[in-house]
Motif scaffolding. Structure first.
Motif, short mmCIF file in Angstrom:
data_model
loop_
_atom_site.label_atom_id
_atom_site.label_comp_id
_atom_site.label_asym_id
_atom_site.label_seq_id
_atom_site.Cartn_x
_atom_site.Cartn_y
_atom_site.Cartn_z
N ARG A 189 0.83 -1.22 0.00
CA ARG A 189 0.00 0.00 0.00
C ARG A 189 0.86 1.26 0.00
NH1 ARG A 189 -4.47 0.39 -2.10
NH2 ARG A 189 -3.17 -0.85 -3.46
N ASN A 190 1.98 1.24 0.72
CA ASN A 190 2.89 2.39 0.69
C ASN A 190 3.50 2.58 -0.70
OD1 ASN A 190 3.20 3.97 3.11
ND2 ASN A 190 3.96 2.13 4.13
N ALA A 191 3.87 1.47 -1.33
CA ALA A 191 4.43 1.55 -2.68
C ALA A 191 3.41 2.12 -3.66
CB ALA A 191 4.91 0.17 -3.14
N GLU A 192 2.14 1.69 -3.53
CA GLU A 192 1.09 2.19 -4.41
C GLU A 192 0.85 3.68 -4.15
OE1 GLU A 192 -2.05 2.07 -7.31
OE2 GLU A 192 -0.13 1.07 -6.92
N ALA A 193 0.87 4.08 -2.88
CA ALA A 193 0.71 5.50 -2.55
C ALA A 193 1.84 6.32 -3.17
CB ALA A 193 0.70 5.68 -1.03
N LEU A 194 3.07 5.79 -3.08
CA LEU A 194 4.22 6.49 -3.64
C LEU A 194 4.09 6.64 -5.15
CD1 LEU A 194 6.97 7.75 -3.01
CD2 LEU A 194 7.99 5.50 -3.36
N ARG A 195 3.63 5.59 -5.81
CA ARG A 195 3.45 5.66 -7.26
C ARG A 195 2.42 6.73 -7.64
NH1 ARG A 195 0.30 3.83 -11.33
NH2 ARG A 195 -1.23 2.90 -9.91
N LEU A 196 1.31 6.75 -6.94
CA LEU A 196 0.28 7.74 -7.23
C LEU A 196 0.74 9.16 -6.90
CD1 LEU A 196 -2.79 5.80 -5.79
CD2 LEU A 196 -2.29 6.21 -8.21
N MET A 197 1.53 9.30 -5.84
CA MET A 197 1.98 10.63 -5.45
C MET A 197 3.04 11.18 -6.39
SD MET A 197 2.10 9.94 -1.41
CE MET A 197 0.60 9.50 -0.54
N ASN A 198 3.87 10.29 -6.93
CA ASN A 198 4.86 10.75 -7.91
C ASN A 198 4.18 11.39 -9.11
OD1 ASN A 198 7.11 10.02 -6.46
ND2 ASN A 198 7.26 7.99 -7.38
N ALA A 199 3.01 10.86 -9.50
CA ALA A 199 2.26 11.42 -10.62
C ALA A 199 1.68 12.78 -10.26
CB ALA A 199 1.14 10.46 -11.02
N GLN A 200 1.37 13.01 -8.96
CA GLN A 200 0.75 14.26 -8.55
C GLN A 200 1.76 15.30 -8.07
OE1 GLN A 200 -2.34 13.65 -5.68
NE2 GLN A 200 -3.60 12.43 -7.06
N GLY A 201 2.93 14.84 -7.67
CA GLY A 201 3.96 15.78 -7.25
C GLY A 201 3.75 16.34 -5.85
N ASP A 202 3.13 15.63 -4.94
CA ASP A 202 2.91 16.11 -3.58
C ASP A 202 4.07 15.67 -2.69
OD1 ASP A 202 1.95 16.01 -0.73
OD2 ASP A 202 0.22 16.97 -1.70
N GLU A 203 4.89 16.64 -2.26
CA GLU A 203 6.12 16.31 -1.54
C GLU A 203 5.83 15.78 -0.13
OE1 GLU A 203 8.59 19.74 -1.62
OE2 GLU A 203 8.92 19.66 -3.79
N ASP A 204 4.81 16.36 0.55
CA ASP A 204 4.53 15.93 1.92
C ASP A 204 4.05 14.48 1.94
OD1 ASP A 204 5.20 18.42 2.83
OD2 ASP A 204 3.16 19.17 2.90
N TRP A 205 3.12 14.16 1.07
CA TRP A 205 2.59 12.81 1.03
C TRP A 205 3.66 11.82 0.56
CZ3 TRP A 205 -2.81 13.69 -1.63
CH2 TRP A 205 -3.63 14.41 -0.75
N THR A 206 4.49 12.27 -0.39
CA THR A 206 5.57 11.40 -0.87
C THR A 206 6.53 11.07 0.27
OG1 THR A 206 5.43 12.33 -3.09
CG2 THR A 206 7.48 11.20 -2.50
#
Length: 589
Positions: free
Chosen positions: A538-555
């Motif tokens: 789930r963390n890996a999936e979150a990271l993948r989605l966040m890389n597409a959005q560019g959110d540094e805090d969530w990343t």
């Protein structure tokens, strides 16, 4: 005509007589009831293909591998029985996947029908040509020009794009009526007065458009029309007409993509048109949570280097809006700040004070990150004066929305709440669908960060209810995700899990792969339950989605979560070994 005359005489001869006729168009006999034969249902179309393909080749099997390919073939062929039969016959020569791949040239592919049938039914082209030959010249001209549309069209669009060079504007409606009679066009009035064409018929009409030498002129007219409509609609999106125009985008999305594609191919010779269209779509993309808007703007800005300053300024301002992380206008972003500054400089040089005010509001958002809050308040004051001068109530409300976030950042909760209430009051008066969900949602965020969890849950709940009422799927997914995180903090794991699952499902409904914030919450649940494999996934999936959005805090949060899993795994293994040593058997104690 002779059939119509015969039918009329027969019907007059006896009141008990009824006639059943099949025809490409109505006979127009008094008392006639026309019933259009519908397209085959998908299951029936697949069954027909499978039967004919089995007849053509003993090796054909409808199984888990071939069924999706057959379904796609039937869909592309609009459920037309003759076309399906001709396509199925081709599996004797090539695999079914090859049949699907060659449907772009369907008229060359789909030949070789039964020699016992009429000549016009032995190839797909012959069948369509027969219908085409029955048309009178004005209807033929309109038919080929209508091929420029994708996914349907309105009467207004047909009149604006297809009229001229042999067709007067009033003749377009008459021509559509004739094409409806010949079953070459379908009336589709579920969402207002609209028409569409089966894809097979559109392919043939497109060939006729090329042969007539009209393709260039009609496709350009198509692109210009949709650019003009988007530009006209852009200011109307900010207010009570927002829902109407977002519905327009839903209906015309295929046409808009086709227009963008045509413009992109011509950026070297005409850079302004495509950039105008992409810029106008910026507000559409933001309000509709339209994922591709960011990419379209970036591509067009890169391609249209020689665009005029006015058009480029509008495109940069649109980028400052649609490129926001998490699709949130009050979310700071270094890239958006650069675009907002460049657009502000250009608008200032051009003397466009009103548009410059929006750029100032977007630039002021950077103060929410803690950088130069004083400067952000000054920018907002300047923007507010311009919006007041031009009586732009939506702009005034936007200023108060950003101020609310700045006050929250500074810890001034009373000032923030006051600004938020003022903004919400103005937005409600304007009947703006987006804002009446955004303000409660962001109030929930602030209360969440301040640790006022019950109050935050209530605010998120208000935003969720409003978002569901007006169809704001993007707000729905993030309200749910945040409600999940608050529920985690309150110790209600079961409710949190439900919220995270629903947030991911909502995200997928609007074209995303999932919701990154919900994935982070699911990773937390996995760690709490000791399911570290699930937490890692789930963390890996979150990271993948966040890389597409560019959110540094969530990343950062996702990376921290991933980093903690190996450490937790080692700790669990050490405890397991201690239990074995103490009890002499695994799981003891």
């Amino acid at each position: 005509d002779t059939c119509a005359e015969l039918g009329y005489r027969l019907l007059r001869s006896s009141q008990s007589l009824h006639l059943l006729a099949t025809s490409r168009k109505p006979l127009h006999v008094p008392g006639e009831v026309a019933w259009s034969v519908p397209q085959m249902a998908e299951d029936d179309a697949i069954r027909l293909f499978a039967q004919r393909a089995s007849d053509a080749s003993r090796d054909f099997r409808l199984d888990l591998d071939t069924a999706p390919v057959v379904a796609e073939i039937c869909r592309q062929l609009d459920g037309i029985p003759l076309a399906i039969e001709l396509a199925a016959a081709r599996v004797k020569a090539v695999p079914v996947v090859e049949v699907a791949a060659r449907l772009g040239d369907r008229f060359r592919l789909l030949t070789g029908g039964s020699h016992t049938a009429d000549a016009r039914q032995q190839t797909l082209r012959a069948t369509v040509e027969w219908s085409h030959l029955l048309l009178e010249e004005p209807a033929r001209v309109l038919y080929r020009r209508l091929s420029v549309f994708r996914g349907g069209w309105s009467l207004e669009a047909a009149e604006r794009i297809c009229a001229g060079a042999g067709i007067d504007t009033p003749e377009v409606l008459d021509g559509l009526a004739r094409l409806l009679d010949h079953s070459l066009v379908i009336a589709d009035h579920v969402d207002g007065q609209r028409f569409r064409m089966l894809e097979t018929l559109r392919h043939y009409a497109g060939e006729q458009l090329v042969e007539a030498g009209e393709r260039g002129r009609i496709t350009e007219a198509h692109a210009r029309y949709f650019t003009e409509v988007v530009e006209r609609a852009e200011p109307q999106l900010r207010g009570s007409d927002q829902g109407r125009w977002l519905n327009w985008l839903r209906l015309e999305s295929d046409n808009v993509r086709a227009a963008l594609g045509w413009c992109r191919e011509r950026t070297a010779t005409e850079p302004d048109l495509g950039l105008r269209l992409a810029a106008g779509l910026g507000w559409f993309s933001y309000f509709a949570s339209r994922q591709e808007g960011r990419r379209e703007l970036a591509d067009m800005l890169a391609a249209a280097e020689n665009s005029s300053p006015t058009v480029r300024a509008r495109a940069l301002q649109a980028k400052a809006l649609v490129a926001r992380p998490a699709a949130c206008v009050v979310h700071p972003s270094a890239d958006c700040a650069v675009a907002a500054r460049e657009s502000l400089d250009l608008f200032t040089q051009l003397g466009e004070k009103h548009r410059a005010a929006f750029s100032k509001a977007f630039l002021a958002v950077e103060g929410i990150s803690g950088a130069d809050i004083t400067g952000s308040f000054e920018l907002l004051a300047e923007a507010d004066r311009e919006f007041s001068r031009t009586s732009d109530e939506w702009g005034r409300a936007l200023v108060r929305f950003v101020r609310m976030e700045l006050h929250f950042k500074a810890g001034a909760f009373d000032d923030a709440t006051s600004e938020g209430e003022d903004a919400l009051s103005i937005f409600r008066a304007l009947d703006d669908r987006w804002a009446v969900t955004a303000i409660p949602y962001h109030l929930g965020l602030a209360l969440h960060q301040a640790g006022r969890l019950e109050a935050a849950l209530n605010s998120y709940g208000d935003a969720l209810s409003e978002a569901r009422r007006v169809g704001r799927a993007n707000t729905v997914q993030y309200a749910l995700a945040n409600m999940g995180h608050v529920s985690l903090l309150l110790g209600d794991d079961e409710r949190a899990e439900d919220h995270f699952s629903e947030a991911n499902a909502t995200a997928r409904e609007i074209g995303a792969d999932g919701n990154p914030l919900a994935c982070l919450g699911q990773a937390s649940l996995g760690r709490q339950r000791g399911d570290l494999a699930y937490a890692r996934e789930r963390n890996a999936e979150a990271l993948r989605l966040m890389n597409a959005q560019g959110d540094e805090d969530w990343t950062s949060a996702a990376l921290a979560g991933l980093g903690s899993v190996p450490k937790l795994t080692e700790e669990l293994e050490r405890l397991r070994l201690e239990v074995i040593d103490d009890s002499g058997r695994p799981g003891g104690g």
